[in-house]
Design a protein around this motif. Structure first.
Motif, short mmCIF file in Angstrom:
data_model
loop_
_atom_site.label_atom_id
_atom_site.label_comp_id
_atom_site.label_asym_id
_atom_site.label_seq_id
_atom_site.Cartn_x
_atom_site.Cartn_y
_atom_site.Cartn_z
N ARG A 191 1.24 -1.00 -0.04
CA ARG A 191 0.15 -0.15 0.06
C ARG A 191 0.58 1.11 0.29
NH1 ARG A 191 -4.65 0.07 4.38
NH2 ARG A 191 -6.49 -1.45 2.90
N LEU A 192 1.98 1.15 0.69
CA LEU A 192 2.20 2.07 0.76
C LEU A 192 3.50 2.62 -0.29
CD1 LEU A 192 4.29 1.98 4.37
CD2 LEU A 192 2.86 3.40 3.61
N LEU A 193 4.28 1.28 -1.30
CA LEU A 193 4.52 1.99 -2.24
C LEU A 193 3.73 2.73 -3.24
CD1 LEU A 193 7.38 -1.04 -2.21
CD2 LEU A 193 8.11 1.11 -2.01
N ASP A 194 2.54 1.59 -3.15
CA ASP A 194 2.17 2.01 -4.12
C ASP A 194 1.08 3.51 -4.71
OD1 ASP A 194 1.53 -0.62 -5.07
OD2 ASP A 194 -0.42 -0.28 -4.82
N THR A 195 1.16 4.14 -3.52
CA THR A 195 1.10 5.23 -3.07
C THR A 195 1.80 6.18 -3.04
OG1 THR A 195 -1.40 4.48 -1.28
CG2 THR A 195 -0.44 7.13 -1.39
N ALA A 196 3.16 5.36 -2.72
CA ALA A 196 4.40 6.51 -3.22
C ALA A 196 3.99 7.07 -5.02
CB ALA A 196 5.49 5.88 -2.86
N GLU A 197 4.15 5.17 -5.27
CA GLU A 197 4.44 5.69 -6.59
C GLU A 197 3.62 6.27 -7.49
OE1 GLU A 197 5.48 2.56 -10.27
OE2 GLU A 197 5.11 1.80 -8.63
N GLU A 198 2.13 6.15 -6.88
CA GLU A 198 1.43 7.12 -7.96
C GLU A 198 1.33 8.81 -7.26
OE1 GLU A 198 -3.86 8.31 -7.02
OE2 GLU A 198 -2.97 6.72 -7.03
N LEU A 199 1.76 9.24 -6.47
CA LEU A 199 1.82 11.01 -6.10
C LEU A 199 3.19 10.98 -6.50
CD1 LEU A 199 0.44 10.49 -2.27
CD2 LEU A 199 -0.17 11.95 -4.24
N PHE A 200 4.02 10.05 -6.39
CA PHE A 200 6.05 10.87 -6.23
C PHE A 200 5.33 11.34 -7.99
CE2 PHE A 200 7.77 8.46 -3.01
CZ PHE A 200 7.61 9.27 -1.86
N TYR A 201 5.33 9.99 -8.96
CA TYR A 201 4.72 9.71 -10.66
C TYR A 201 4.40 11.63 -10.87
CZ TYR A 201 5.49 8.83 -15.49
OH TYR A 201 6.23 8.82 -16.21
N ALA A 202 3.28 11.88 -10.03
CA ALA A 202 2.80 12.53 -10.51
C ALA A 202 2.81 13.87 -10.27
CB ALA A 202 0.98 12.09 -10.29
N GLU A 203 3.38 13.89 -8.67
CA GLU A 203 4.04 15.49 -8.73
C GLU A 203 4.96 15.65 -7.91
OE1 GLU A 203 1.27 16.02 -5.27
OE2 GLU A 203 -0.72 14.97 -5.77
N TRP A 239 4.52 3.77 -24.38
CA TRP A 239 4.60 4.48 -22.85
C TRP A 239 4.34 6.30 -23.10
CZ3 TRP A 239 10.02 5.84 -20.30
CH2 TRP A 239 9.73 6.17 -19.54
N PHE A 240 4.84 6.12 -24.13
CA PHE A 240 4.38 8.01 -23.66
C PHE A 240 3.66 8.58 -24.38
CE2 PHE A 240 9.31 8.07 -25.82
CZ PHE A 240 10.11 8.00 -24.62
N SER A 241 2.53 7.05 -24.68
CA SER A 241 1.39 7.96 -25.05
C SER A 241 0.49 7.63 -23.60
CB SER A 241 0.58 6.56 -26.55
OG SER A 241 1.70 7.60 -27.04
N GLU A 242 0.41 7.18 -22.55
CA GLU A 242 0.09 7.17 -22.03
C GLU A 242 -0.68 8.03 -20.80
OE1 GLU A 242 2.14 4.25 -18.66
OE2 GLU A 242 1.94 2.56 -20.12
N PRO A 243 -2.01 7.99 -20.51
CA PRO A 243 -2.23 9.45 -19.76
C PRO A 243 -1.78 10.26 -19.23
CG PRO A 243 -4.49 7.66 -19.45
CD PRO A 243 -2.71 7.19 -20.23
N ASP A 244 -0.97 8.76 -18.32
CA ASP A 244 0.33 9.96 -16.91
C ASP A 244 1.16 10.11 -16.48
OD1 ASP A 244 -0.04 6.90 -17.08
OD2 ASP A 244 -0.26 6.43 -14.95
N PHE A 245 1.62 9.52 -18.56
CA PHE A 245 2.81 9.66 -18.99
C PHE A 245 3.58 10.82 -18.27
CE2 PHE A 245 6.48 11.10 -21.18
CZ PHE A 245 7.22 10.34 -20.91
N ARG A 246 5.11 10.51 -17.88
CA ARG A 246 4.93 12.64 -17.05
C ARG A 246 6.60 12.01 -17.08
NH1 ARG A 246 7.13 13.89 -13.07
NH2 ARG A 246 6.92 15.81 -11.42
N GLY A 247 7.38 11.62 -17.88
CA GLY A 247 9.12 11.29 -17.61
C GLY A 247 9.06 10.18 -17.48
N CYS A 248 10.36 10.08 -17.36
CA CYS A 248 11.14 9.01 -16.57
C CYS A 248 11.93 9.48 -14.93
CB CYS A 248 13.32 9.38 -17.38
SG CYS A 248 13.58 7.84 -16.42
N ALA A 249 10.93 8.79 -14.57
CA ALA A 249 10.80 8.39 -13.20
C ALA A 249 12.26 8.48 -12.77
CB ALA A 249 9.98 7.73 -12.27
N PHE A 250 13.52 7.87 -13.03
CA PHE A 250 14.42 7.92 -12.36
C PHE A 250 15.35 9.30 -12.25
CE2 PHE A 250 12.91 4.21 -13.85
CZ PHE A 250 13.20 2.77 -12.35
N LEU A 251 15.39 9.43 -13.55
CA LEU A 251 15.66 11.26 -14.55
C LEU A 251 15.22 12.19 -12.94
CD1 LEU A 251 16.58 11.03 -17.58
CD2 LEU A 251 18.20 10.21 -16.23
#
Length: 184
Positions: free
Chosen positions: A9-21, A92-104
């Motif tokens: 649950r923590l990782l799911d939430t972190a991934e959603e929020l960290f990647y989006a915001e 991947w680039f066409s996904e609605p929530d694409f926000r670039g490379c999470a690692f970079l």
């Protein structure tokens, strides 16, 4: 809820929020609230935010690399696995929530000051480069140079797509890769 469910649950939430915001924009209290995991348990599982960020990136790396590997090893990709890389990127680039490379994105936000994060980012890029080298073929004497060149095309396309999402940067990079391969 056991620790494994809490961790998921923590990782799911972190991934959603960290990647989006962004990582710095999201505090541990938002992770706690979004996951429904009590704060005490959150800090028992991830004693510091860097530990959570590192775990998020490691999990994302496994999923991202597994998906890319599957895309380049399908029977349809056998004839041109390099094109399959760029086809996968276009999707991947066409996904609605694409926000670039999470690692970079993580490295850009946190810089080299966070050794655990930097280590995950470097390992991810090295693994991607190794996959690209494998696509060149073990007998190709220029495979290391080719891997470096393909990595730059992948990374460049990803950055361009982060600024203007859609498949076009992957299509352009695929054409550049074809020219590169045909010039060998």
């Amino acid at each position: 809820m056991d620790d494994e469910e809490a961790r998921t649950r923590l990782l799911d939430t972190a991934e959603e929020l960290f990647y989006a915001e962004g990582i710095q924009a999201v505090g541990m209290d938002r992770i706690r609230a979004g996951s429904g995991v009590p704060l005490k348990r959150l800090y028992r599982i991830f004693p510091a935010k860097e530990a959570l960020v590192t775990a998020y990136l490691e999990r994302r790396d496994r999923r991202w690399m597994t998906s890319l590997r599957e895309a380049v090893t399908t029977p349809a990709a056998a004839a041109d696995p390099v094109a399959a890389v760029f086809g996968w990127l276009a999707d991947w680039f066409s996904e609605p929530d694409f926000r670039g490379c999470a690692f970079l994105n993580a490295f850009g936000e946190l810089s080299a000051a966070h050794a655990g994060v930097l280590d995950v980012v470097r390992r991810h890029k090295a693994e991607l480069r190794a996959l690209l080298a494998d696509l060149a073929g073990p007998a190709d004497p220029a495979r290391e140079d080719l891997a470096d060149q393909l990595l730059i095309l992948v990374e460049g396309a990803t950055v361009v797509a982060a600024l203007d999402p859609g498949p076009e940067p992957a299509h352009l990079a695929r054409e550049m890769a074809r020219r590169l391969l045909s010039a060998r």
